[in-house]
Enzyme design. Structure first.
Site, short mmCIF file in Angstrom:
data_model
loop_
_atom_site.label_atom_id
_atom_site.label_comp_id
_atom_site.label_asym_id
_atom_site.label_seq_id
_atom_site.Cartn_x
_atom_site.Cartn_y
_atom_site.Cartn_z
N ARG A 135 -5.04 -24.98 10.12
CA ARG A 135 -5.97 -24.08 9.44
C ARG A 135 -7.10 -24.78 8.69
NH1 ARG A 135 -5.05 -19.54 12.31
NH2 ARG A 135 -2.82 -19.06 12.34
N GLY A 144 0.81 -1.21 0.00
CA GLY A 144 0.00 0.00 0.00
C GLY A 144 0.84 1.26 0.00
#
Length: 245
Positions: A199, A103
């Protein structure tokens, strides 16, 4: 100067993208790595042999947790998912390499996560002893409307700051973790097995896991790709409780 922002530019998603973009991984990689301990340079002969002949060795290595032979392979995935998924993902550090979209160096695109209708919304119980159950139609409506409104306001503020010449690394501070990011993630089979053991929720797991659904969506897609590359290793992983060796 950045062009004026229009709400129609925003895209909402409830899925994730996982693509296997590069790999050097096969069951034979486990075999030559394991057999060098007893065969030395003759272990190179395994490169041209059918690994099906040695699936018993793979199962033995998995069962007795001789883990290093499962590290001599590589898989690189492209992942597009909400930022909060990456914050969990990056807890997996051993045997993983990451490069994520920045970003600071590019203008972030207005793609945001909104839970789909199949996403369970309500947590029941206390930490360590809880479950998620489906939300009501009204709860799904509230989540959808509230997240969209918050995303639109946050991205509008982001674009306004860019339009005033504010640096991208400063303007991005208003953006929420529901924004989609992208990364390349590279791992070997051993590190991937550890990731999958934590996960994914699986009935055959020796140790139960209760992952957040969104990172489990990523894990499921990675697992499907890996299962095709190393079917004997994958079968041994499942047969031995989905525990990384």
């Amino acid at each position: 100067m950045t062009d004026a922002f229009h709400e129609s530019e925003i895209r909402f998603r409830s899925d994730v993208t996982v693509e296997l973009v590069k790999h050097s991984a096969g069951d034979q990689d486990v075999l030559w790595a394991a057999r060098v301990s007893t065969a030395g340079e003759k272990s190179l002969d395994e490169l041209g042999k059918d690994p099906e002949r040695s699936k018993g060795l793979i199962n033995y290595l998995m069962r007795d947790r001789h883990g290093s032979p499962f590290e001599h392979n590589s898989m690189t995935f492209f992942v597009s998912a909400p930022i909060f998924v990456f914050r969990e993902f990056h807890r997996h550090r051993v045997g993983w390499s990451y490069n994520e979209e920045s970003g600071r160096y590019r203008e972030l695109q207005p793609v945001f996560y909104v839970p789909g209708e199949e996403r369970k919304l309500v947590q029941q119980g206390k930490p360590g002893a809880y479950e998620f159950v489906a939300g009501s139609a009204e709860q799904h409506k509230v989540v959808g409307e509230a997240t969209r409104e918050a995303y639109e306001q946050a991205y509008r503020a982001y674009r306004e700051m860019l339009g005033e010449g504010v640096a991208r690394e400063v303007a991005r501070t208003v953006l929420p973790v529901g924004l989609y990011s992208s990364m390349y993630a590279t791992c070997n089979a051993r590190s991937l097995m550890h990731f999958l053991g934590l996960r994914t929720r699986h009935d055959g797991a020796a140790y139960p896991s209760f992952p957040q659904r969104e990172i489990e969506m990523v894990a499921e897609k990675m697992e499907a790709a890996w299962a095709e590359l190393m079917p004997l290793t994958y079968a041994a992983f499942n047969a031995n409780g989905r525990v990384a060796p």
